[in-house]
Design an enzyme around this catalytic site. Structure first.
Site, PDB file in Angstrom:
ATOM      1  N   HIS B 130       0.787  -1.535   0.075  1.00 31.38           N
ATOM      2  CA  HIS B 130      -0.247  -0.140  -0.248  1.00 31.38           C
ATOM      3  C   HIS B 130       0.661   1.596  -0.112  1.00 31.38           C
ATOM      4  O   HIS B 130       1.935   0.759   0.731  1.00 31.38           O
ATOM      5  CB  HIS B 130      -0.986  -0.061   1.053  1.00 31.38           C
ATOM      6  CG  HIS B 130      -2.451   1.542   1.685  1.00 31.38           C
ATOM      7  ND1 HIS B 130      -1.089   2.610   2.008  1.00 31.38           N
ATOM      8  CD2 HIS B 130      -3.178   0.693   1.406  1.00 31.38           C
ATOM      9  CE1 HIS B 130      -3.056   2.921   2.352  1.00 31.38           C
ATOM     10  NE2 HIS B 130      -3.741   1.942   1.853  1.00 31.38           N
ATOM     11  N   ASP B 206       2.591  -4.464   8.414  1.00 34.82           N
ATOM     12  CA  ASP B 206       1.668  -3.626   7.936  1.00 34.82           C
ATOM     13  C   ASP B 206       0.074  -4.292   8.163  1.00 34.82           C
ATOM     14  O   ASP B 206       0.440  -5.084   6.603  1.00 34.82           O
ATOM     15  CB  ASP B 206       1.277  -3.231   6.997  1.00 34.82           C
ATOM     16  CG  ASP B 206       0.270  -2.367   6.443  1.00 34.82           C
ATOM     17  OD1 ASP B 206      -0.399  -2.341   7.360  1.00 34.82           O
ATOM     18  OD2 ASP B 206       0.135  -1.955   5.727  1.00 34.82           O
ATOM     19  N   GLN B 209      -5.152  -5.570   7.119  1.00 33.23           N
ATOM     20  CA  GLN B 209      -6.249  -6.037   6.458  1.00 33.23           C
ATOM     21  C   GLN B 209      -5.857  -7.500   7.039  1.00 33.23           C
ATOM     22  O   GLN B 209      -6.846  -8.005   6.746  1.00 33.23           O
ATOM     23  CB  GLN B 209      -5.368  -6.455   4.876  1.00 33.23           C
ATOM     24  CG  GLN B 209      -5.926  -5.391   3.865  1.00 33.23           C
ATOM     25  CD  GLN B 209      -7.385  -4.458   3.865  1.00 33.23           C
ATOM     26  OE1 GLN B 209      -8.058  -5.617   3.773  1.00 33.23           O
ATOM     27  NE2 GLN B 209      -6.821  -3.789   3.722  1.00 33.23           N
ATOM     28  N   LYS B 232     -11.194  -0.873  10.245  1.00 41.48           N
ATOM     29  CA  LYS B 232     -11.100  -1.535   9.529  1.00 41.48           C
ATOM     30  C   LYS B 232     -11.802  -2.733  10.249  1.00 41.48           C
ATOM     31  O   LYS B 232     -11.626  -4.333   9.655  1.00 41.48           O
ATOM     32  CB  LYS B 232      -9.971  -1.860   8.276  1.00 41.48           C
ATOM     33  CG  LYS B 232      -9.611  -0.587   6.831  1.00 41.48           C
ATOM     34  CD  LYS B 232      -8.031  -1.543   7.022  1.00 41.48           C
ATOM     35  CE  LYS B 232      -7.379  -0.474   5.618  1.00 41.48           C
ATOM     36  NZ  LYS B 232      -8.314   0.344   4.534  1.00 41.48           N
ATOM     37  N   CYS B 370      -4.889   2.904  -3.516  1.00 42.54           N
ATOM     38  CA  CYS B 370      -3.248   3.092  -2.726  1.00 42.54           C
ATOM     39  C   CYS B 370      -2.122   2.429  -3.337  1.00 42.54           C
ATOM     40  O   CYS B 370      -1.341   1.575  -2.837  1.00 42.54           O
ATOM     41  CB  CYS B 370      -2.905   3.562  -1.450  1.00 42.54           C
ATOM     42  SG  CYS B 370      -4.751   4.449  -1.062  1.00 42.54           S
TER      43      CYS B 370
END
Lengths: 159, 412
Positions: B130, B206, B209, B232, B370
């Protein structure tokens, strides 16, 4: 559902979207510019061959985009041929006002500027008014054309 | 909140009834929300927790010696303990609240990067990052001259361990997505971390998700930094988490200066508060932190592994159903991928797809997500993306597939 969408995706748009006119490069172009919409990744190049009297002798584009942006670019090339640079810019401003719903406030001279017929042809794209996120799709080629005439080689809808 | 027995079959309708947004109709049609990868909807429990704070226990935290402030502080710090337990960190000192995952990465790039990296040191990222995990490193490159190295991914989105291994020499920091927001690829975090450590590199993951789709355990993965965002994970916007190993956070300078992050301030010199407050300058997002705590409690109540199972079943169904749409190409088919389906149609551009399916009440994302370098790698200007969540249903997938048939009909 199909009926709702016909306002935006009229036959003319689907046709020009699938089979864009003047989809080619002009080798001896007097002006050209790259247009980019970073939000959706759409990119195109607009070419113009303008003669010494300022009349657009030829205009074309290449690139990748959605049906709206491709159809808008295609219609633009058909309309601009034979127009002066000044008329091209007037058309851009009137078209932009139409897409954003600011038509009534347009201060671009009298409505007898001889462009009524062209504006009627562009009316098929006025459906984007209802889809704010798609206005940039419809105007990308026009922004790029204006940038080319002004001697800029790049334009981004985010600028 | 509906209490579901952890052994009963997954009751998606009971879950949906906890999310008020699903009482909303879009253009007279039931909402099919398939864009949770961009931001998830909120259960009533989150709204209630934030409301209860504002109506009965709100004041600034860590300051007032009065009942309300103490209550607010207890709620704020209590949520930190919930986060700690959720990712199995050793201590709440290792849980730093940020605005979002992006800020967490910027914090590490700025604080750890400028102190511990020097010109010529390599930071390794992948092709499927991202922008939030690309641009902070480019800024650091401009500031101190690090080298930014890129691991390619396979055409189907699979992680290429050998390509990764080959690039580790001279790397001081590996910064990778734990789950791709475009391809759904889940990177083998534990093995990646072990190899990085063996090569003398630290690891930042990261997990924005990832934490929404499966159990994530800091002790198991052993990474040095881990970031994720709250919105999220069914929580509010404006709150995210940076996990960092205590010794590292201790050695790092503050990211921003201000109130709440200091111990003593004089005009000559200031000293810093203990972890994690050293990294939380200014009044924090108090209600948002409380909301995030409630979101995690809600997810734990349903059971993250049961959510994962539900999403996997639905992903299989959706993959099958969408593959039957004429001219549809799915981007990202790695084994074990998360509930994210990026696709393109031969006949229509993603923006046209999104506009048309919206008319059928279906919300999907269209664009570059992104991840412009990944779009270039895939050779597409954009994709459409349907992403799944704990409340997603087969009916929503059917609604999307039917709408896509209309798109195909219009454009071919």
């Amino acid at each position: 559902m199909l009926d709702d969408l016909r306002d935006l995706y009229q036959e003319v748009i689907l046709d020009h979207g699938k089979r864009p006119r003047n989809f080619r490069q002009i080798d001896n172009a007097s002006h050209h510019a790259h247009g980019h919409n970073p939000l959706c990744g759409d990119q195109l190049v607009v070419y113009l061959a303008v003669d010494e009297a300022g009349v657009v002798q030829d205009v074309s584009f290449i690139g990748k985009g959605c049906a709206i942006s491709t159809a808008s670019a295609s219609l633009m090339t058909e309309i601009l041929k034979g127009k002066t640079e000044v008329q091209a810019k007037q058309l851009f401003e009137r078209f932009h006002a139409m897409c954003t719903g600011a038509e009534a406030q347009s201060t671009n001279g009298p409505t007898d500027d001889g462009l009524e017929e062209d504006m009627e042809r562009l009316e098929v794209l006025s459906g984007v008014r209802e889809f704010p996120s798609r206005v940039k799709c419809a105007t990308l080629a026009w922004h790029t054309m204006t940038a080319a005439i002004d001697g800029k080689d790049q334009i981004s809808t985010e600028d | 909140m509906s209490v579901m027995s952890q052994t009963a079959p997954y009751d998606v309708e009971a879950v949906r009834s906890d999310f008020p947004i699903f009482r909303t109709e879009i253009r007279g049609k039931p909402l099919a929300f398939l864009d949770s990868g961009a931001s998830a909807q909120k259960p009533q429990a989150v709204l209630d927790a934030m409301d209860a704070l504002y109506t009965g226990a709100y004041a600034n935290v860590h300051r007032g010696a009065y009942m309300l402030s103490e209550k607010a502080t207890a709620a704020y710090e209590g949520s930190r303990e919930i986060v700690r337990g959720f990712i199995n960190a050793r201590s709440v000192k290792e849980i730093v609240y940020t605005r979002n995952a992006t800020e967490g990465i910027n914090l590490v790039a700025s604080s750890y990067g400028r102190k511990f990296l020097k010109a010529g040191d390599a930071v390794l990222i992948s092709e499927m990052e991202h922008h939030a995990n690309i641009v902070p490193w480019q800024l650091l490159r401009e500031q101190i001259g690090i080298e930014l190295r890129i691991v390619p991914v396979a055409d189907d989105g699979s992680w290429l361990m050998e390509e990764y291994r080959k690039r580790l020499d001279g790397v001081k920091l590996v910064a990778l997505t734990h789950t791709s927001n475009v391809l759904g690829t889940v990177t083998p975090a534990k093995e990646i971390t072990a190899l990085a450590h063996a090569a003398g590199a630290k690891v930042l993951l990261d997990g924005s998700q990832a934490v929404v789709h499966r159990t994530v355990d800091m002790q198991d993965i052993d990474c040095d930094f881990y970031v994720f965002t709250g919105h999220k994970l069914y929580g509010p916007t404006g709150i995210g988490v940076l996990y960092g190993k205590e010794a590292l956070l201790d050695a790092m300078p503050p990211y921003q200066g201000g109130g709440d992050m200091i111990r003593i301030v004089t005009f000559e010199k200031s000293t810093w508060a203990d972890l994690p407050h050293k990294f939380e300058a200014g009044t924090p997002a108090i209600a948002e932190a409380v909301g995030l705590g409630a979101a995690i409690r809600y997810v734990e109540g349903v059971g993250i592994e049961r959510i994962a199972q539900h999403e996997t079943q639905l992903l299989n169904y959706a993959t099958q159903r969408l593959s039957a749409v004429k001219g549809l190409n799915i981007h990202g088919t790695a084994v074990g991928k998360a509930g994210v389906i990026s696709f393109t149609l031969d006949s229509a551009h993603p923006h046209d797809i999104s506009t048309i399916v919206d008319r059928a009440g279906v919300a999907i994302r269209a664009g570059h997500h992104c991840a412009q370098p990944l779009m270039a790698r895939l050779g597409v200007p954009a994709t459409a993306r349907a992403s799944l969540a704990m409340y997603s249903t087969k009916a929503e997938i059917d609604q999307l597939a039917a709408a896509l048939d209309v798109v195909v009909e219009m454009f071919s």
